[in-house]
Design a protein around this motif. Structure first.
Motif, mmCIF file in Angstrom:
data_model
loop_
_atom_site.group_PDB
_atom_site.id
_atom_site.type_symbol
_atom_site.label_atom_id
_atom_site.label_comp_id
_atom_site.label_asym_id
_atom_site.label_seq_id
_atom_site.Cartn_x
_atom_site.Cartn_y
_atom_site.Cartn_z
ATOM 1 N N ARG A 104 -87.741 90.572 82.482
ATOM 2 C CA ARG A 104 -87.274 91.575 83.435
ATOM 3 C C ARG A 104 -87.665 91.310 84.881
ATOM 4 N NH1 ARG A 104 -83.660 94.475 80.267
ATOM 5 N NH2 ARG A 104 -84.670 95.380 78.435
ATOM 6 N N CYS A 105 -88.728 90.573 85.107
ATOM 7 C CA CYS A 105 -89.308 90.510 86.453
ATOM 8 C C CYS A 105 -89.447 89.105 87.025
ATOM 9 C CB CYS A 105 -90.697 91.173 86.453
ATOM 10 S SG CYS A 105 -90.747 92.812 85.681
ATOM 11 N N ALA A 149 -92.645 101.756 90.625
ATOM 12 C CA ALA A 149 -91.385 100.995 90.661
ATOM 13 C C ALA A 149 -90.625 101.116 89.347
ATOM 14 C CB ALA A 149 -91.682 99.530 90.990
ATOM 15 N N ILE A 150 -91.310 100.946 88.217
ATOM 16 C CA ILE A 150 -90.593 100.976 86.944
ATOM 17 C C ILE A 150 -90.166 102.383 86.562
ATOM 18 C CG2 ILE A 150 -91.744 98.895 86.105
ATOM 19 C CD1 ILE A 150 -93.526 100.655 84.370
ATOM 20 N N ASN A 151 -90.796 103.416 87.179
ATOM 21 C CA ASN A 151 -90.377 104.791 86.945
ATOM 22 C C ASN A 151 -89.381 105.286 87.990
ATOM 23 O OD1 ASN A 151 -91.903 106.063 84.570
ATOM 24 N ND2 ASN A 151 -93.544 105.001 85.660
ATOM 25 N N LEU A 155 -90.103 102.963 94.645
ATOM 26 C CA LEU A 155 -89.262 101.782 94.511
ATOM 27 C C LEU A 155 -88.460 101.909 93.215
ATOM 28 C CD1 LEU A 155 -91.834 98.990 95.457
ATOM 29 C CD2 LEU A 155 -90.026 99.916 96.913
ATOM 30 N N GLU A 156 -87.455 101.040 93.052
ATOM 31 C CA GLU A 156 -86.649 101.048 91.837
ATOM 32 C C GLU A 156 -86.533 99.627 91.319
ATOM 33 O OE1 GLU A 156 -82.915 102.944 92.573
ATOM 34 O OE2 GLU A 156 -83.808 104.919 92.925
ATOM 35 N N MET A 157 -87.374 99.323 90.319
ATOM 36 C CA MET A 157 -87.386 97.977 89.755
ATOM 37 C C MET A 157 -87.344 98.045 88.223
ATOM 38 S SD MET A 157 -87.393 95.624 92.029
ATOM 39 C CE MET A 157 -87.299 95.753 93.828
ATOM 40 N N PRO A 158 -86.564 97.185 87.585
ATOM 41 C CA PRO A 158 -85.665 96.200 88.187
ATOM 42 C C PRO A 158 -84.438 96.880 88.788
ATOM 43 C CG PRO A 158 -85.450 96.151 85.813
ATOM 44 C CD PRO A 158 -86.588 97.072 86.110
ATOM 45 N N PRO A 159 -83.851 96.293 89.823
ATOM 46 C CA PRO A 159 -82.736 96.953 90.513
ATOM 47 C C PRO A 159 -81.484 97.077 89.659
ATOM 48 C CG PRO A 159 -83.049 94.720 91.345
ATOM 49 C CD PRO A 159 -84.219 95.005 90.457
ATOM 50 N N GLN A 160 -81.369 96.269 88.591
ATOM 51 C CA GLN A 160 -80.168 96.328 87.751
ATOM 52 C C GLN A 160 -80.092 97.612 86.933
ATOM 53 O OE1 GLN A 160 -82.412 93.939 87.746
ATOM 54 N NE2 GLN A 160 -81.442 91.977 88.253
ATOM 55 N N GLY A 161 -81.191 98.319 86.799
ATOM 56 C CA GLY A 161 -81.215 99.527 85.988
ATOM 57 C C GLY A 161 -82.590 99.758 85.393
ATOM 58 N N ARG A 162 -82.904 101.020 85.061
ATOM 59 C CA ARG A 162 -84.223 101.352 84.536
ATOM 60 C C ARG A 162 -84.478 100.655 83.218
ATOM 61 N NH1 ARG A 162 -86.202 107.481 85.418
ATOM 62 N NH2 ARG A 162 -87.982 106.467 84.432
ATOM 63 N N LEU A 163 -85.730 100.348 82.991
ATOM 64 C CA LEU A 163 -86.137 99.758 81.732
ATOM 65 C C LEU A 163 -86.002 100.787 80.613
ATOM 66 C CD1 LEU A 163 -89.437 97.935 82.782
ATOM 67 C CD2 LEU A 163 -87.204 96.902 82.441
#
Length: 887
Positions: A104-105, A149-151, A155-163
């Motif tokens: 993912r990262c 970030a992951i929540n 920030l919003e990571m990963p940018p493709q969509g939430r884990l």
């Protein structure tokens, strides 16, 4: 207090269960009462308290539980502020975190110019962070930027969509444990092909001719049992790793049963195997399973996933596909008889065009009728090409492992497949009629035919001729008598005479004035003969769902600009995929003149041993269904966007072996299951996890959860209610009213079968695209709208709720308990031992038996009668991880 008394038994039951198996500490009765009062549940919801408790246990059930007390951040995200456990964090990193970060990262946050200046390949990089600051706050891990970030907070990571929630929970637990990281470990990004760069067909591995590679030399020759082991061990030794130890005999036996027939071994079968010390004991079990009719049911289900088998059309009406179950039975029978795979291909793609076509090969072409069908398209021409695209997409992915559909509107962006090639391949199918037009009769005309042997067809034709002659003669005789009387009818009699039921009574009125008594008796006899003929028409030939073409001359095919059927370009003729260096198609129209012969030419090319993809793709699937994932992890895609094979030489060796065995699958099963790698334990050593966190090298056996069908079938097996009848029309299981209410017309198209029929294996449950039995739905049954190469394993609250609180599971637990009582009346210890034998499929330990007895006695102390306590014990057994997972 009434609410507290009502829900206290449920709370005590589940808390006692959790306490017995070490999940939570059992509170006192007063604490339970206090908790129950806190919920203040109304009477209608009270019985569902079990669901509330289950949600609290779901992450423990899935292996993702955290013992910390949750607290809420400003954004409302649940995060622990309690003391953090240090033990187990490193293990968590090796077993789960490393894989998540790598997938993912690390692709973006690695290399010379990592995004945001954040290089997430080492612990040093993690602590240093990037432009936004350190990713981890060692003093207050719960406030770490990584968690924000992951929540999707600051920030919003990963940018493709939430884990997925389970991955967020895993990373959160790891950060709160101090983010431990093995010394010296550097995470590497997954292997990827440079963006925008097409593969060279002259050198690309999947497009090369299949040649059997030499078996590699290894240091530890004693470990090798088959050539497969040498390929696996050579890679392990090259990476400085050792294979895991051997699994127990009971574990391997259970593994074999689920691999080959999808059912658990009975306690009697386990005892017999453990008592058999012969060197070939396991090989004999494998042979017995391969000869079982249930082998075809299990491996047929795999194939049904790939060809997106369903028995309805989707869209709003989701109407039935008549006789689709015959295709399912054809697949099961083909696997059971070990039909050569090349013949299997020919029959499905062109069974009606074969010189030796039979009813079976006609049924096989039902393959073309399995997809979705829009019965009232806004653009009929576009609907036709959507249907053809669905056929071409499924065919190329299922048999060739190529995403041909990516070239429908333009050239393939990754694979060397021109836009023109797509339409040349589509031309092979451009004679196929649509499933229907709108009406049921149109479906019968386009997709249903009667089949039989030549003798059956001739006999049926003769019987039909005689029957029609008898009907015509009868009708003429009746008409002759009636026309003598009709001129005498009064107006009301003319109207009443239109109803056949009134005719004899009306005719009687005209005896003897118009008809003699003898003529009237003859009229009555003719009427009875008419009714008898109607009740006894000739026995029809078997009706089957199949492909039909527009005739010997197919539609013309054009390259459609941007895939638009209203913008035709260059006219093209049928042709194979050019990057595979194929021959020119040799198209010979069949003698019957019903089709053009193009599909047979395509099928022969796909089924040829010279085709570089067909045997590789199927060998990879066989490996996948034994080990949980393929040598190529993307079994429907062997092109540029695929994940490259971890053992390309082994894949080629297996493909060559498949061809050499006459394209039969069972010899490959025997070879794989005889290998040492198949007998490995599922517990890896620390070094293997650190160096190979995704187990690409197969140093150990991967644990997997049972599929949806295996879970349901196993439940029916352990309570001994399963009906193992093979083949026949599909069944309809009971679906809760609440689920049926989700339909536009609740209950439409789902006539519930009798209870005794509902005990059949899951492969025989009617596959309705818009409605599936909840236990199959929540445990990730195949998506039927598209080809399904891999079953995903999600972890979600609805799964434990289904296995704890549904009507289905509680009914099965009751039947389980009743069977135990019948087998061992008034012997609780024997009942507990037998139950654990059935769910573990191994001898239970004394400690496990004692915990089970303690569980039942505890429920008795809480006021449950022995029958209820035994049922809840059985319910608990059906929820155990060891029952639901194969290792």
């Amino acid at each position: 207090m009434r609410e507290a008394r009502g829900i206290r038994p449920a709370a005590r039951f589940w808390t006692r269960w959790a306490g017995v198996f070490g999940l939570v500490e059992e509170p006192s009765n007063s604490a339970l009462a206090s908790r129950c009062m806190h919920f203040r549940l109304c009477a209608g919801v009270r019985a569902r308290f079990v669901a509330t408790v289950a949600v609290g246990l779901v992450f423990a059930w899935a292996g993702n539980a955290s013992a910390e007390q949750p607290a809420r951040t400003e954004r409302g995200t649940v995060r622990s502020a309690a003391p953090r456990p240090q033990n187990g964090g490193a293990t968590l990193f090796r077993e789960r975190v490393a894989s998540i970060l790598r997938r993912r990262c690390v692709t973006c946050h690695s290399g010379e110019e990592p995004k945001g200046g954040f290089r997430l390949t080492t612990r040093e990089g993690l602590l240093k962070g990037g432009e936004s600051g350190p990713a981890i706050d060692p003093a207050k891990p719960e406030n770490s930027l990584l968690l924000e970030a992951i929540n999707y907070e600051t920030l919003e990571m990963p940018p493709q969509g939430r884990l997925p929630p389970e991955e967020i929970a895993t990373l959160t637990k790891w950060v709160l444990a101090g983010a431990p990281w093995p010394d010296g470990l550097v995470l590497q990004p997954p292997r990827q092909r440079p963006a925008g760069r097409k593969i060279d067909p002259k050198t690309y591995w999947a497009f090369q001719p299949i040649r059997r590679p030499p078996v590699p030399e290894v240091k530890n020759r004693q470990w090798v049992r088959t050539p497969i082991d040498a390929f696996i061990l050579a890679r392990l030794e090259a990476n400085g790793l050792k294979p895991a130890g051997d699994a127990s005999r009971a574990t391997v036996l259970r593994r074999a049963y689920y691999n080959l027939i999808g059912l658990p071994p009975s306690p009697e079968q386990v005892r017999a195997f453990l008592a058999d010390d012969a060197p070939d004991a396991f090989e004999r079990v494998v042979e017995e399973l391969l000869q079982s009719p249930h082998y075809g049911e299990h491996w047929g289900r795999h194939w049904l996933d790939i060809v997106r088998f369903a028995e309805t059309n989707s869209y709003e009406r989701d109407g039935d596909k008549p006789h689709a179950w015959r295709y399912r039975d054809y697949v099961i029978e083909s696997f059971n008889e070990d039909k050569p795979y090349d013949r299997f291909i020919l029959e499905q793609l062109a069974g009606d065009e074969l010189p030796d076509r039979t009813p079976e090969t006609i049924i096989a072409t039902g393959y073309y009728r399995l997809g979705i069908w829009d019965d009232e398209p806004a653009d009929p021409l576009l609907a036709l090409y959507d249907d053809l695209d669905d056929i071409l997409t499924t065919t190329c992915q299922a048999f060739l492992g190529l995403t041909m559909n990516c070239a429908r509107c333009h050239e393939h962006k990754l694979d060397p497949i021109p836009h023109r090639d797509y339409y040349r391949m589509l031309a092979f199918f451009n004679g196929v009629r649509r499933f229907g037009v709108r009406s049921y009769q149109s479906i019968r005309d386009a997709s249903v035919r009667m089949v039989g042997t030549p003798e059956e067809i001739a006999r049926h034709a003769e019987e039909t001729r005689r029957y029609r002659e008898a009907v015509a003669a009868n009708a003429e005789a009746l008409k002759d008598i009636e026309k003598r009387v009709r001129p005498h009818f009064r107006p009301v009699e003319k109207q009443d005479f239109k109803d056949e039921r009134n005719r004899v009574a009306i005719m009687r009125k005209y005896v003897p004035q118009v008809l003699s008594e003898e003529e009237f008796r003859r009229y009555v006899a003719l009427t009875e003969e008419r009714d008898r003929l109607r009740r006894n028409p000739p026995k029809p030939l078997m009706e089957v769902l199949c492909v039909k073409e527009v005739g010997p001359k197919p539609r013309e095919t054009f390259v459609l600009q941007r895939g638009n059927p209203h913008a035709p370009g260059e006219k093209v003729e049928p042709g194979f995929i050019s990057c595979l260096n194929p021959p020119e198609p040799r198209i010979v129209p069949p003698a019957h003149g019903e089709s053009c012969g193009r599909r047979l030419a395509l099928a022969q090319w796909i089924a040829s041993e010279k085709n570089p993809l067909t045997a590789r793709v199927m060998a990879n699937r066989i490996w996948q269904y034994h080990f949980g994932r393929g040598i190529v992890r993307t079994p429907n895609n062997f092109g540029a966007a695929s994940i490259p094979p971890t053992h390309p030489e082994l894949l080629d060796w297996l493909a060559a072996e498949l061809i050499a065995s006459g394209w039969r699958l069972k010899p490959l099963h025997r070879l794989i299951m005889k290998s040492h790698v198949y007998h490995l334990a599922s517990t890896p050593d620390r070094e293997a996890v650190e160096k190979d966190p995704q187990n690409d090298l197969f140093s150990h056996f991967d644990v997997r959860r049972l599929t949806a069908e295996e879970i349901r079938d196993s439940i029916l097996c352990v309570n001994r209610t399963i009906d193992l009848q093979v083949g026949g029309p599909s069944i309809y299981t009971t679906i809760p009213r609440e689920v049926l209410q989700g339909q536009s017309r609740p209950g439409a198209g789902w006539p519930t079968s009798p209870k005794e029929k509902q005990r059949r294996r899951s492969v025989y449950i009617f596959v309705k695209r818009s409605l599936r039995p909840p236990i199959l739905e929540v445990f990730d049954a195949a998506d039927t709208d598209f080809t399904c190469p891999v079953r995903f394993e999600t972890t979600q609250p609805s799964q434990p709720l289904m296995l704890i609180n549904s009507e289905f599971i509680n009914e099965q637990a009751r039947l389980f308990a009743e069977d135990l009582e019948k087998a061992y009346p008034d012997d609780l210890a024997a009942q507990v031992e037998e139950a654990l034998w059935r769910v573990f499929q191994r001898p239970p330990s004394k400690g496990e038996i004692e915990r089970g007895l303690r569980f039942v006695r505890g429920l008795r102390q809480d006021g449950a009668d022995v029958r209820t306590a035994r049922k809840y014990f059985c319910l608990m057994c059906l929820n155990l991880n060891e029952f639901l997972y194969v290792d």
